[in-house]
Design a protein around this motif. Sequence first.
Motif, short mmCIF file in Angstrom:
data_model
loop_
_atom_site.label_atom_id
_atom_site.label_comp_id
_atom_site.label_asym_id
_atom_site.label_seq_id
_atom_site.Cartn_x
_atom_site.Cartn_y
_atom_site.Cartn_z
N THR A 190 -28.60 -4.33 -25.25
CA THR A 190 -27.26 -4.90 -25.08
C THR A 190 -26.18 -3.88 -25.39
N MET A 191 -26.30 -3.24 -26.55
CA MET A 191 -25.26 -2.27 -26.95
C MET A 191 -25.24 -1.07 -25.98
N LEU A 192 -26.42 -0.71 -25.47
CA LEU A 192 -26.48 0.46 -24.57
C LEU A 192 -25.90 0.12 -23.20
N ILE A 193 -26.08 -1.13 -22.76
CA ILE A 193 -25.47 -1.55 -21.48
C ILE A 193 -23.95 -1.51 -21.63
N ILE A 194 -23.45 -2.03 -22.75
CA ILE A 194 -22.00 -2.04 -22.98
C ILE A 194 -21.47 -0.61 -23.05
N ARG A 195 -22.25 0.26 -23.73
CA ARG A 195 -21.84 1.67 -23.80
C ARG A 195 -21.73 2.25 -22.40
N ASP A 196 -22.70 1.96 -21.55
CA ASP A 196 -22.67 2.52 -20.18
C ASP A 196 -21.49 1.98 -19.39
N LEU A 197 -21.21 0.69 -19.53
CA LEU A 197 -20.12 0.09 -18.74
C LEU A 197 -18.74 0.47 -19.28
N LEU A 198 -18.68 0.95 -20.51
CA LEU A 198 -17.40 1.49 -21.00
C LEU A 198 -17.02 2.72 -20.19
N GLY A 199 -18.05 3.32 -19.54
CA GLY A 199 -17.80 4.48 -18.68
C GLY A 199 -17.42 4.08 -17.27
N GLY A 200 -17.28 2.76 -17.01
CA GLY A 200 -16.87 2.29 -15.68
C GLY A 200 -17.97 1.49 -15.00
N LYS A 201 -17.63 0.93 -13.82
CA LYS A 201 -18.57 0.09 -13.08
C LYS A 201 -19.89 0.82 -12.85
N LYS A 202 -20.98 0.03 -12.88
CA LYS A 202 -22.30 0.62 -12.61
C LYS A 202 -23.11 -0.32 -11.73
N ARG A 203 -23.99 0.30 -10.94
CA ARG A 203 -24.92 -0.51 -10.16
C ARG A 203 -26.20 -0.70 -10.98
N PHE A 204 -27.02 -1.67 -10.56
CA PHE A 204 -28.26 -1.99 -11.29
C PHE A 204 -29.10 -0.72 -11.45
N GLY A 205 -29.23 -0.01 -10.35
CA GLY A 205 -30.08 1.19 -10.37
C GLY A 205 -29.56 2.26 -11.32
N GLU A 206 -28.21 2.37 -11.39
CA GLU A 206 -27.63 3.37 -12.30
C GLU A 206 -27.92 3.00 -13.75
N LEU A 207 -27.83 1.69 -14.04
CA LEU A 207 -28.12 1.22 -15.40
C LEU A 207 -29.59 1.46 -15.73
N ARG A 208 -30.45 1.18 -14.76
CA ARG A 208 -31.90 1.34 -15.00
C ARG A 208 -32.24 2.79 -15.29
N TYR A 209 -31.56 3.69 -14.51
CA TYR A 209 -31.80 5.14 -14.71
C TYR A 209 -31.34 5.54 -16.11
N SER A 210 -30.17 5.03 -16.48
CA SER A 210 -29.57 5.45 -17.74
C SER A 210 -30.38 4.93 -18.94
N LEU A 211 -30.87 3.69 -18.81
CA LEU A 211 -31.55 3.07 -19.95
C LEU A 211 -33.04 3.36 -19.89
N GLU A 212 -33.37 4.58 -20.22
CA GLU A 212 -34.78 5.02 -20.18
C GLU A 212 -35.71 3.97 -20.79
N GLY A 213 -36.64 3.46 -19.99
CA GLY A 213 -37.67 2.59 -20.58
C GLY A 213 -37.39 1.11 -20.42
N VAL A 214 -36.20 0.74 -19.93
CA VAL A 214 -35.95 -0.69 -19.76
C VAL A 214 -36.66 -1.19 -18.52
N SER A 215 -37.26 -2.37 -18.59
CA SER A 215 -37.93 -2.91 -17.40
C SER A 215 -36.90 -3.64 -16.54
N PRO A 216 -37.13 -3.69 -15.21
CA PRO A 216 -36.18 -4.41 -14.34
C PRO A 216 -35.97 -5.86 -14.82
N LYS A 217 -37.07 -6.48 -15.27
CA LYS A 217 -36.98 -7.88 -15.71
C LYS A 217 -36.06 -8.01 -16.93
N MET A 218 -36.25 -7.11 -17.91
CA MET A 218 -35.44 -7.15 -19.14
C MET A 218 -33.97 -6.87 -18.79
N LEU A 219 -33.73 -5.88 -17.94
CA LEU A 219 -32.36 -5.54 -17.59
C LEU A 219 -31.69 -6.71 -16.86
#
Lengths: 107, 107
Positions: free
Chosen positions: A27-56
Amino acid sequence: MAKIPGNPCTSSCPIKRAMDILDGKWTMLIIRDLLGGKKRFGELRYSLEGVSPKMLTQRLKQLEEEQIIRKISYPVMPPKVEYELTEKGHQLRPVIESLAVWGNELI
Amino acid sequence: MAKIPGNPCTSSCPIKRAMDILDGKWTMLIIRDLLGGKKRFGELRYSLEGVSPKMLTQRLKQLEEEQIIRKISYPVMPPKVEYELTEKGHQLRPVIESLAVWGNELI
């Protein structure tokens, strides 16, 4: 300096209420990423090393329900979706910044 | 204003490093309670409505290993043990305060 409420940890405690929503590593890492601006699902998945698509997917849905993020669907083909922070989400910047300071200086 | 590192979320990211340690709902609430001074196990259990003794024991052990808290055993009978924040633990005050502000104002 915000008064840190005494005990006990009842549901009225603002920190408990915040953690009931913000709990969970990603949760905190998603918020950190979005503080950097809009993101697509794939960009978030790339950034959050190890997160599963289901969890994301689950985490994004929860944050959307809590009105911390919003989902933007563009009327284009192929479909394009982005996520961004709401104003309520942007208000978490101080939490993320203080985590960054602590993480930088103390571990 | 601490620079929020760009992506990706590698292990070098200070926020990721912080969340690897601080993850888990009870962690932030234990730190919040110990910011109010030393506490005994029973006091923490009372304060953290719903935490199981096993979970609290596990979380305290992890925080001790991360040198965020320390355990004080007093040479008395019956045995008396208290927990307190280390300096590294006290440095988390800004994180807890920013959570309190967010929890108060936004939810």
